[in-house]
Scaffold this motif. Structure first.
Motif, short mmCIF file in Angstrom:
data_model
loop_
_atom_site.label_atom_id
_atom_site.label_comp_id
_atom_site.label_asym_id
_atom_site.label_seq_id
_atom_site.Cartn_x
_atom_site.Cartn_y
_atom_site.Cartn_z
N ALA A 243 0.85 -1.20 0.00
CA ALA A 243 0.00 0.00 0.00
C ALA A 243 0.88 1.24 0.00
CB ALA A 243 -0.93 -0.01 1.21
N ARG A 244 1.99 1.21 0.72
CA ARG A 244 2.92 2.35 0.77
C ARG A 244 3.39 2.71 -0.64
NH1 ARG A 244 5.33 4.35 4.82
NH2 ARG A 244 7.12 5.70 4.62
N THR A 245 3.76 1.69 -1.42
CA THR A 245 4.24 1.93 -2.78
C THR A 245 3.10 2.43 -3.67
OG1 THR A 245 6.04 0.37 -2.57
CG2 THR A 245 5.27 0.82 -4.80
N GLN A 246 1.93 1.87 -3.52
CA GLN A 246 0.79 2.35 -4.32
C GLN A 246 0.49 3.81 -4.01
OE1 GLN A 246 -2.61 -0.36 -4.41
NE2 GLN A 246 -1.22 -2.03 -3.89
N TYR A 247 0.53 4.17 -2.73
CA TYR A 247 0.32 5.57 -2.35
C TYR A 247 1.43 6.46 -2.90
CZ TYR A 247 -3.29 4.20 1.10
OH TYR A 247 -4.41 3.73 1.72
N ALA A 248 2.67 6.00 -2.80
CA ALA A 248 3.80 6.79 -3.30
C ALA A 248 3.67 7.02 -4.81
CB ALA A 248 5.12 6.09 -2.98
N LEU A 249 3.30 5.98 -5.54
CA LEU A 249 3.12 6.14 -6.99
C LEU A 249 1.97 7.10 -7.29
CD1 LEU A 249 3.70 2.44 -8.07
CD2 LEU A 249 5.15 4.40 -8.67
N GLY A 250 0.90 7.00 -6.54
CA GLY A 250 -0.22 7.93 -6.72
C GLY A 250 0.19 9.37 -6.47
N CYS B 12 0.74 9.98 4.19
CA CYS B 12 1.18 10.78 3.04
C CYS B 12 2.40 11.62 3.41
CB CYS B 12 0.03 11.67 2.56
SG CYS B 12 0.39 12.60 1.06
N ASP B 13 2.37 12.25 4.57
CA ASP B 13 3.51 13.06 5.00
C ASP B 13 4.78 12.23 5.08
OD1 ASP B 13 1.94 15.34 5.21
OD2 ASP B 13 1.64 15.13 7.38
N ASN B 14 4.67 11.02 5.64
CA ASN B 14 5.84 10.14 5.75
C ASN B 14 6.36 9.72 4.39
OD1 ASN B 14 5.87 10.21 8.55
ND2 ASN B 14 4.52 8.44 8.74
N ILE B 15 5.46 9.40 3.48
CA ILE B 15 5.86 8.98 2.13
C ILE B 15 6.53 10.14 1.40
CG2 ILE B 15 4.96 8.32 -0.13
CD1 ILE B 15 2.82 6.67 1.43
N LEU C 233 10.33 10.21 -0.08
CA LEU C 233 10.62 10.49 -1.49
C LEU C 233 11.51 11.72 -1.64
CD1 LEU C 233 7.06 9.75 -2.92
CD2 LEU C 233 9.13 8.38 -3.30
N ARG C 234 11.32 12.71 -0.77
CA ARG C 234 12.16 13.91 -0.81
C ARG C 234 13.59 13.56 -0.39
NH1 ARG C 234 14.03 17.62 2.52
NH2 ARG C 234 12.81 17.01 4.31
N ARG C 235 13.72 12.77 0.66
CA ARG C 235 15.06 12.37 1.12
C ARG C 235 15.79 11.54 0.07
NH1 ARG C 235 13.65 10.93 7.39
NH2 ARG C 235 13.79 13.06 8.16
N ALA C 236 15.03 10.81 -0.74
CA ALA C 236 15.63 10.00 -1.79
C ALA C 236 15.97 10.83 -3.03
CB ALA C 236 14.69 8.86 -2.17
N GLY C 237 15.61 12.11 -3.03
CA GLY C 237 15.94 12.99 -4.15
C GLY C 237 14.94 12.96 -5.29
N LEU C 238 13.77 12.36 -5.07
CA LEU C 238 12.76 12.33 -6.13
C LEU C 238 11.83 13.53 -6.08
CD1 LEU C 238 11.78 8.55 -6.20
CD2 LEU C 238 13.34 9.78 -7.72
N LEU C 239 11.74 14.17 -4.91
CA LEU C 239 10.89 15.34 -4.74
C LEU C 239 11.68 16.49 -4.17
CD1 LEU C 239 7.68 13.89 -3.00
CD2 LEU C 239 8.04 14.38 -5.42
#
Length: 135
Positions: free
Chosen positions: A5-12, A40-43, A47-53
């Motif tokens: 679910a985490r990945t589905q939310y992240a992709l969304g 959502c905040d955690n995701i 994603l920001r820490r990973a450099g995608l956002l």
């Protein structure tokens, strides 16, 4: 492959940002993508820490993609949320050839998910939104 679910939310969330023309606040992403707000905040932070956002605070702030949607593959997002997949345990005796098959399967999955970008998914969605041609 299992997609959490985490990945589905992240992709969304990433796809919502891929279609935005300006920074989007986390509460809007959570509401439009039906993601529990704290989740959502955690995701978004992950994603920001990973450099995608990227993000900016304030009324004109929000989140946006760190690269164009055509440069972010689904595999990039999945790696952040799912981490590296552990190697399959060794199979005994007659089942030993399954290890090579699992390796090939993972390789094909990774290749496919590395080819498909956020822009590809957005374009596919645009195709589905278009009225059907008379036929």
């Amino acid at each position: 492959m299992r997609i959490s679910a985490r990945t589905q939310y992240a992709l969304g969330a990433m796809l919502a940002l891929a279609t935005a023309d300006r920074p989007v606040h986390a509460e809007r992403i959570a509401a439009t993508q039906e993601i529990p707000r704290r989740f959502c905040d955690n995701i978004l932070l992950q994603l920001r820490r990973a450099g995608l956002l990227r993000s900016q605070r304030g009324p004109d702030g929000g989140y946006w993609l760190a690269r164009p949607p055509g440069e972010i593959a689904l595999a990039d997002v999945i790696r952040v949320t799912e981490g590296a997949e552990p190697d399959a345990r060794p199979f005994p005796r007659a089942a030993a050839p399954l290890a090579a098959i699992w390796d090939r399967l993972r390789s094909h999955e990774n290749a496919l998910l590395s080819e498909i970008t956020l822009a590809d998914v957005v374009a596919a969605g645009d195709d589905h939104d278009a009225p059907a041609e008379p036929g």
